[in-house]
Motif scaffolding. Structure first.
Motif, PDB file in Angstrom:
ATOM      1  N   UNK A   1       0.819  -1.211   0.000  1.00  0.00           N
ATOM      2  CA  UNK A   1       0.000   0.000   0.000  1.00  0.00           C
ATOM      3  C   UNK A   1       0.855   1.264   0.000  1.00  0.00           C
ATOM      4  N   UNK A   2       2.129   1.131   0.301  1.00  0.00           N
ATOM      5  CA  UNK A   2       3.016   2.298   0.362  1.00  0.00           C
ATOM      6  C   UNK A   2       3.704   2.583  -0.972  1.00  0.00           C
ATOM      7  N   UNK A   3       3.719   1.582  -1.853  1.00  0.00           N
ATOM      8  CA  UNK A   3       4.598   1.623  -3.018  1.00  0.00           C
ATOM      9  C   UNK A   3       4.277   2.740  -3.997  1.00  0.00           C
ATOM     10  N   UNK A   4       3.016   3.017  -4.239  1.00  0.00           N
ATOM     11  CA  UNK A   4       2.666   4.009  -5.266  1.00  0.00           C
ATOM     12  C   UNK A   4       3.205   5.390  -4.930  1.00  0.00           C
TER      13      UNK A   4
ATOM     14  N   UNK B   1      14.085  -0.898  -1.117  1.00  0.00           N
ATOM     15  CA  UNK B   1      13.720  -1.934  -0.145  1.00  0.00           C
ATOM     16  C   UNK B   1      13.596  -3.311  -0.770  1.00  0.00           C
ATOM     17  N   UNK B   2      13.103  -3.367  -1.987  1.00  0.00           N
ATOM     18  CA  UNK B   2      12.886  -4.657  -2.637  1.00  0.00           C
ATOM     19  C   UNK B   2      14.218  -5.383  -2.846  1.00  0.00           C
ATOM     20  N   UNK B   3      14.276  -6.606  -2.378  1.00  0.00           N
ATOM     21  CA  UNK B   3      15.503  -7.394  -2.460  1.00  0.00           C
ATOM     22  C   UNK B   3      16.474  -7.149  -1.332  1.00  0.00           C
ATOM     23  N   UNK B   4      16.117  -6.260  -0.396  1.00  0.00           N
ATOM     24  CA  UNK B   4      17.015  -5.946   0.724  1.00  0.00           C
ATOM     25  C   UNK B   4      16.955  -7.019   1.796  1.00  0.00           C
ATOM     26  N   UNK B   5      17.917  -6.978   2.701  1.00  0.00           N
ATOM     27  CA  UNK B   5      17.914  -7.904   3.836  1.00  0.00           C
ATOM     28  C   UNK B   5      16.683  -7.688   4.704  1.00  0.00           C
ATOM     29  N   UNK B   6      16.183  -6.469   4.738  1.00  0.00           N
ATOM     30  CA  UNK B   6      14.959  -6.222   5.506  1.00  0.00           C
ATOM     31  C   UNK B   6      13.766  -6.926   4.859  1.00  0.00           C
ATOM     32  N   UNK B   7      13.578  -6.709   3.580  1.00  0.00           N
ATOM     33  CA  UNK B   7      12.435  -7.337   2.929  1.00  0.00           C
ATOM     34  C   UNK B   7      12.519  -8.858   3.013  1.00  0.00           C
TER      35      UNK B   7
ATOM     36  N   UNK C   1      23.315   8.224   8.695  1.00  0.00           N
ATOM     37  CA  UNK C   1      24.498   8.918   8.189  1.00  0.00           C
ATOM     38  C   UNK C   1      25.411   7.956   7.436  1.00  0.00           C
ATOM     39  N   UNK C   2      25.299   6.673   7.755  1.00  0.00           N
ATOM     40  CA  UNK C   2      26.141   5.669   7.107  1.00  0.00           C
ATOM     41  C   UNK C   2      25.349   4.619   6.333  1.00  0.00           C
ATOM     42  N   UNK C   3      24.083   4.411   6.709  1.00  0.00           N
ATOM     43  CA  UNK C   3      23.290   3.328   6.126  1.00  0.00           C
ATOM     44  C   UNK C   3      22.030   3.872   5.463  1.00  0.00           C
ATOM     45  N   UNK C   4      21.755   3.385   4.255  1.00  0.00           N
ATOM     46  CA  UNK C   4      20.452   3.625   3.634  1.00  0.00           C
ATOM     47  C   UNK C   4      19.459   2.695   4.333  1.00  0.00           C
ATOM     48  N   UNK C   5      18.465   3.223   5.025  1.00  0.00           N
ATOM     49  CA  UNK C   5      17.602   2.358   5.830  1.00  0.00           C
ATOM     50  C   UNK C   5      16.699   1.451   4.999  1.00  0.00           C
ATOM     51  N   UNK C   6      16.508   1.781   3.738  1.00  0.00           N
ATOM     52  CA  UNK C   6      15.598   0.979   2.910  1.00  0.00           C
ATOM     53  C   UNK C   6      16.334  -0.140   2.185  1.00  0.00           C
ATOM     54  N   UNK C   7      17.505   0.148   1.653  1.00  0.00           N
ATOM     55  CA  UNK C   7      18.289  -0.894   0.985  1.00  0.00           C
ATOM     56  C   UNK C   7      19.189  -1.640   1.956  1.00  0.00           C
ATOM     57  N   UNK C   8      19.450  -1.039   3.143  1.00  0.00           N
ATOM     58  CA  UNK C   8      20.373  -1.579   4.146  1.00  0.00           C
ATOM     59  C   UNK C   8      21.819  -1.582   3.628  1.00  0.00           C
TER      60      UNK C   8
END
Length: 646
Positions: A34-37, A46-52, A310-317
């Motif tokens: 629901x957030x993607x659009x 985020x897609x393909x990240x360690x988080x996802x 400051x060091x990490x992109x929180x979405x791609x990790x």
């Protein structure tokens, strides 16, 4: 006025109390899709990240391991990995030791290893110990030297490998464990497997309505939402961001039944582990798998306001820059206007690191962020960003970055080399390790040094809390009096740790000093105070103090109930039974502890001692016989059994 008599009733009196709920409702989780659009760039990252991919379904897209009738043998057990009708199966030793075949119920992670989940009972997921090495494409066992067999608490079917209790909340979004201690069963739920948008930002129902401006957003319907109708406000600054990330990236005891609502203050949801032996080296370097927060709190970067992003992109990790470029964002001649106290110098230069440019020794992280492997192959970096101190290796045994690379050379060689490179370094002065190392062995002989650390208010709070944690082992009125001022320290970790240091004081003094903490702003402090009140004998308390004690006790009890499936929680409940002189309750709790983990010898010992104290020596002997059968290599149990012989 507070007088001594008896207050242990309060733990039992409030056992079924329910804490008041916050006014207003909580928005519903609506899912990352629901957030993607509206958030397309963040979604792409985020897609393909360690988080996802922290938790995914067991399908052909996500399963990377070799399930083509592959086999792995260890300790006489052959595990087989097969595929049938498009489903994946694992055959291995089950809870009773018999070879059993289970379908794979879930997948954890993506790299450098992938772990598989098995549903051993309805709703009960266990993380399997034979895992897939993604890079080398091989099966390996996470703990090959432990000789784990069925019936051992650390076996893959045991309580410490239970996914619902130990792992799921940091691999899912909107997770609720829902453990029923009576049925000993799980009915866990989550809004989404994997770490989705709402795991960090909070449930999105209200935010979606606010963003679409479709007339359905009603700010009066919700409580505690920020300007964009989310529970977590990342614009609040570095500290809020760090605490949100720390919920999963820390070694801690959780208070709730699953994910706290994003935006919850860290010390309202968790109790952070201090720098204890077995977890950290005496200088604070990582030893066990402690993740990041406890290290980062020790760093000057944290004290100066550096944030995770400051060091990490929180979405791609991923890192926001590569190699030394990550550090030279700030540590360079240009510096960074956000951090005006930074010395302006060329650090990415042989004049600083004394290694050939581009070599491993020239990488900032290899000197200032030691790496240790966990789960066999998963390298994690220490985030305390420390200057290498091989001289402390000589004094305390703590490792150092120089000998990580130059393992064939001595710590004395490394000490002399660093001293020659930096003859006037300000980083070779006194260090907390010089106090913590001996204090771990004999805190009574290190009281002066430990108090000195506590009173050094410029030191990181986690170091001061660690000193208080060690002082708690020394029950002394003078220590209690000296540390009383830290019950009002600005940092909740210090306040909570200072509570235990009051045990050496007279009970009336303890009560008077701790009563104000029962309604402290931080839950970890309130619960620490409540734990100490359990052992006090109090005849009378003012009404407002009694209400505060009831509230803090209820919070603590709820926290305990939320971890009823932890063997260590049953040890706590057994101790409460002893404190309140409720021997049936103590026996029940210690019995549950050994049922969950037969290797908890201290629980076996307590059961035997209680039976013996109650005059039932035969039952005490029977208990010790069972304990010896479960722990044949333990040398203390037979000695205790001999003392109870006919």
């Amino acid at each position: 006025m507070m007088t001594v008599f008896a207050a242990t009733w309060l733990f039992l009196a409030t056992a079924d109390g329910a804490a008041a709920q916050d006014a207003g409702g909580t928005p519903a989780y609506i899912g990352s899709a629901a957030c993607a659009d509206c958030h397309q760039e963040e979604t792409r990252d985020w897609q393909g990240s360690h988080h996802q991919l922290a938790w995914t379904p067991p399908d052909a897209v996500h399963v990377l391991g070799d399930f083509d009738d592959a086999a792995f043998t260890l300790n006489g057990i052959t595990t087989r990995f097969t595929t049938r009708d498009g489903r994946y199966f694992i055959e291995s030793d089950g809870p009773e030791g018999a070879l059993t075949t289970w379908p794979v119920a879930g997948v954890a992670g993506i790299a450098p290893l992938q772990q598989y989940l098995i549903e051993t009972e309805p709703g009960k997921l266990q993380s399997f110990d034979v895992v897939w090495d993604v890079e080398r494409e091989r099966w390996y066992h996470l703990y090959p030297d432990q000789g784990l067999h069925a019936g051992d608490g650390l076996h893959w079917t045991g309580p410490y490998k239970n996914w619902n209790a130990r792992c799921a909340e940091c691999h899912a979004t909107g997770f609720e464990k829902n453990y029923d201690p009576q049925a000993q069963a799980y009915a866990s739920t989550q809004s989404e497997i994997g770490v989705g948008c709402e795991a960090c930002h909070g449930p999105g129902e209200a935010h979606r309505d606010w963003a679409l401006a479709n007339g359905t957003y009603d700010p009066d319907r919700w409580a505690g939402l920020g300007d964009t109708a989310l529970t977590m406000d990342f614009s609040a600054g570095a500290e809020a961001e760090i605490q949100q990330c720390a919920g999963c990236h820390s070694r801690r005891e959780p208070f709730e039944d699953g994910n706290p609502l994003p935006g919850t203050a860290y010390h309202d949801a968790y109790r952070l582990s201090p720098l204890r032996e077995g977890l950290y080296h005496p200088d604070g370097q990582i030893l066990d798998e402690v993740y990041v927060y406890g290290s980062f709190l020790q760093s000057r970067m944290y004290s100066k306001g550096v944030a995770c992003t400051d060091c990490h992109n929180p979405h791609s990790a991923r890192h926001v820059a590569e190699g030394n470029g990550l550090c030279t964002q700030c540590h360079s001649k240009a510096g960074n206007d956000r951090f005006p106290s930074l010395p302006l110098a060329n650090y990415d230069d042989p004049g600083h690191h004394f290694h050939p440019a581009g070599s491993d020794g020239a990488q900032c992280r290899n000197c200032h962020m030691i790496e240790r492997d966990y789960m066999g192959i998963d390298g994690r970096r220490d985030h305390s960003f420390r200057v290498p101190r091989p001289d402390l290796t000589l004094e305390t045994g703590a490792p150092n970055a120089c000998n990580d690379c130059h393992a064939e050379r001595s710590a004395q060689w490394a000490t002399d080399t660093v001293a020659a490179w930096y003859p006037d370094s300000r980083h070779r002065g006194p260090h907390v390790a010089q106090v913590f190392a001996p204090a771990r062995q004999d805190p009574a002989n290190s009281v002066s040094g430990l108090i000195g650390i506590v009173e050094h208010e410029d030191l990181p709070a986690i170091l001061r809390a660690t000193a208080l944690d060690l002082l708690a082992q020394v029950s002394d009125p003078a220590i209690a009096a000296r540390t009383e001022p830290f019950l009002s320290d600005p940092d909740p970790m210090v306040r909570a740790a200072a509570v235990s240091s009051q045990r050496g004081a007279a009970q009336t003094d303890v009560a008077q000093r701790l009563v104000s903490l029962l309604d402290d702003p931080s839950r970890t402090v309130r619960m620490a105070a409540a734990r100490e009140f359990l052992g006090l004998r109090i005849a009378h308390m003012p009404k407002d103090a009694t209400e505060a004690l009831n509230g803090a006790m209820t919070e603590w009890q709820r926290s305990i109930r939320n971890k009823a499936d932890f063997p260590e929680t049953q040890l706590v409940l057994g101790g409460i039974g002893l404190t309140t002189r409720n021997m049936p309750a103590a026996l029940s709790a210690f019995g549950e502890a050994v049922a969950l983990d037969p290797q908890l010898t201290r629980a076996w010992v307590m059961i035997a001692r209680i039976h013996d104290a109650l005059g039932n020596r035969a039952e005490a002997r029977k208990t010790l016989d069972a304990a010896i059968a479960a722990n044949p290599d333990d040398i203390t149990l037979p000695l205790m059994r001999a003392d109870l012989s006919d």
